[in-house]
Design a protein around this motif. Sequence first.
Motif, PDB file in Angstrom:
ATOM      1  N   ALA A 152       0.840  -1.200   0.000  1.00  0.00           N
ATOM      2  CA  ALA A 152       0.000   0.000   0.000  1.00  0.00           C
ATOM      3  C   ALA A 152       0.877   1.252   0.000  1.00  0.00           C
ATOM      4  CB  ALA A 152      -0.929   0.001   1.214  1.00  0.00           C
ATOM      5  N   ARG A 153       1.967   1.214   0.767  1.00  0.00           N
ATOM      6  CA  ARG A 153       2.894   2.357   0.825  1.00  0.00           C
ATOM      7  C   ARG A 153       3.528   2.605  -0.538  1.00  0.00           C
ATOM      8  NH1 ARG A 153       4.527   0.644   5.788  1.00  0.00           N
ATOM      9  NH2 ARG A 153       6.208  -0.576   4.838  1.00  0.00           N
ATOM     10  N   LYS A 154       3.959   1.512  -1.180  1.00  0.00           N
ATOM     11  CA  LYS A 154       4.621   1.607  -2.476  1.00  0.00           C
ATOM     12  C   LYS A 154       3.660   2.190  -3.523  1.00  0.00           C
ATOM     13  CE  LYS A 154       6.562  -1.956  -4.890  1.00  0.00           C
ATOM     14  NZ  LYS A 154       7.030  -3.353  -4.971  1.00  0.00           N
ATOM     15  N   THR A 155       2.421   1.707  -3.495  1.00  0.00           N
ATOM     16  CA  THR A 155       1.422   2.179  -4.452  1.00  0.00           C
ATOM     17  C   THR A 155       1.180   3.676  -4.255  1.00  0.00           C
ATOM     18  OG1 THR A 155       0.395   0.059  -4.083  1.00  0.00           O
ATOM     19  CG2 THR A 155      -0.815   1.591  -5.450  1.00  0.00           C
ATOM     20  N   ARG A 156       1.076   4.083  -2.976  1.00  0.00           N
ATOM     21  CA  ARG A 156       0.839   5.489  -2.648  1.00  0.00           C
ATOM     22  C   ARG A 156       1.994   6.354  -3.124  1.00  0.00           C
ATOM     23  NH1 ARG A 156      -0.996   4.339   2.494  1.00  0.00           N
ATOM     24  NH2 ARG A 156       1.095   4.745   3.272  1.00  0.00           N
ATOM     25  N   ASP A 157       3.230   5.876  -2.829  1.00  0.00           N
ATOM     26  CA  ASP A 157       4.422   6.633  -3.236  1.00  0.00           C
ATOM     27  C   ASP A 157       4.478   6.752  -4.750  1.00  0.00           C
ATOM     28  OD1 ASP A 157       4.967   6.775  -0.615  1.00  0.00           O
ATOM     29  OD2 ASP A 157       6.622   5.317  -0.618  1.00  0.00           O
ATOM     30  N   GLY A 158       4.117   5.653  -5.434  1.00  0.00           N
ATOM     31  CA  GLY A 158       4.117   5.638  -6.901  1.00  0.00           C
ATOM     32  C   GLY A 158       3.144   6.678  -7.436  1.00  0.00           C
ATOM     33  N   GLU A 159       1.973   6.754  -6.819  1.00  0.00           N
ATOM     34  CA  GLU A 159       0.972   7.729  -7.276  1.00  0.00           C
ATOM     35  C   GLU A 159       1.437   9.148  -7.022  1.00  0.00           C
ATOM     36  OE1 GLU A 159      -2.615   6.535  -5.341  1.00  0.00           O
ATOM     37  OE2 GLU A 159      -2.884   4.837  -6.706  1.00  0.00           O
ATOM     38  N   ALA A 160       2.080   9.339  -5.865  1.00  0.00           N
ATOM     39  CA  ALA A 160       2.551  10.695  -5.505  1.00  0.00           C
ATOM     40  C   ALA A 160       3.629  11.158  -6.486  1.00  0.00           C
ATOM     41  CB  ALA A 160       3.075  10.701  -4.080  1.00  0.00           C
ATOM     42  N   ALA A 161       4.488  10.199  -6.916  1.00  0.00           N
ATOM     43  CA  ALA A 161       5.556  10.555  -7.849  1.00  0.00           C
ATOM     44  C   ALA A 161       5.009  10.646  -9.265  1.00  0.00           C
ATOM     45  CB  ALA A 161       6.622   9.460  -7.877  1.00  0.00           C
TER      46      ALA A 161
END
Length: 310
Positions: free
Chosen positions: A301-310
């Motif tokens: 979930a963290r990785k997905t969120r970070d990916g979206e933010a970037a």
Amino acid sequence: MADLQEHFDRTIARDQRVEPRDWMPDGYRGTMIRQIAQHAHSEIIGMQPEGAWITRAPSLRRKAILLAKVQDEAGHGLYLYSAAETLGTDRAELTGKLIEGRQKYSSIFNYPTLSYADVGVIGWLVDGAAICNQVPLCRSSYGPYARAMIRICKEESFHQRQGYELLMTMMAGTPAQRDMVQDAVDRWWWPSLMMFGPPDHASPNTERSMAWKIKRHTNDELRQRFVDMTVPQAEALGVTLPDPGLRWNPERGHHDFGPIDWSELQRVISGNGPCNAERMAVRRAAHEDGAWVREAAAAYARKTRDGEAA
Ligand SMILES: [Fe+2]
Ligand SMILES: [Fe+2]
């Protein structure tokens, strides 16, 4: 504040649903959380007594049915934890309370399953009692709970049918198989009657839950309905219910039944039933064994969120 209370009271009086966005009294919210959590915990702990028989099912057909049933119960637990989340609590918190022994689950799941006939009798009597309890909850005043209950009840009726069909098959078998069924009925009958909770005069929360339309019938009304429904089913099956006081009362239009040993319910609820310690130990171990799954899900979930933010 008076306006909010008035709106809530009107919603209840008109048989409309209370929804998560609505204001509700703290007592109502607390009662709903406690009831839904206890129900969710019961579905999850309730997987254990029957789950123990999956590897020992007598045929592929029985195994497929039992697997489906036990998986349904997991699904029921998950809907109910989701319904509880709409009240501002969360599943991790509720699971924590269960594991620490601060919230309860139905005392029926603290009894052992000694033979495959128990799988049939649990479906027939335990899921049957659950249906009596839960069908009226489809009209419970809290929207998410009532809606969750509609699907749950459909699956519960499959559970009851598969249990009864299993017992019909065993009763058409050998004398040893018929004895196994009767033995299981003898052990599960009284605990099933206790599933409806203490008698009305000793059930302090009933009155308020009825006023809030969380509950639609009292414990004793539902217990009577269950007995009346089950007696003809027992006759059709050819088993005896272990109660010499059980007989039709034409004046009441209901079956009378013998006194329930409430001290047993008290004993089991307070942690001293035959399997309480085992059920909690298994649940705790499952929670610990699942830690890596929760960590992996959180990392994803963290990785997905970070990916979206970037
Ligand atoms: Fe269930
Ligand atoms: Fe069930």
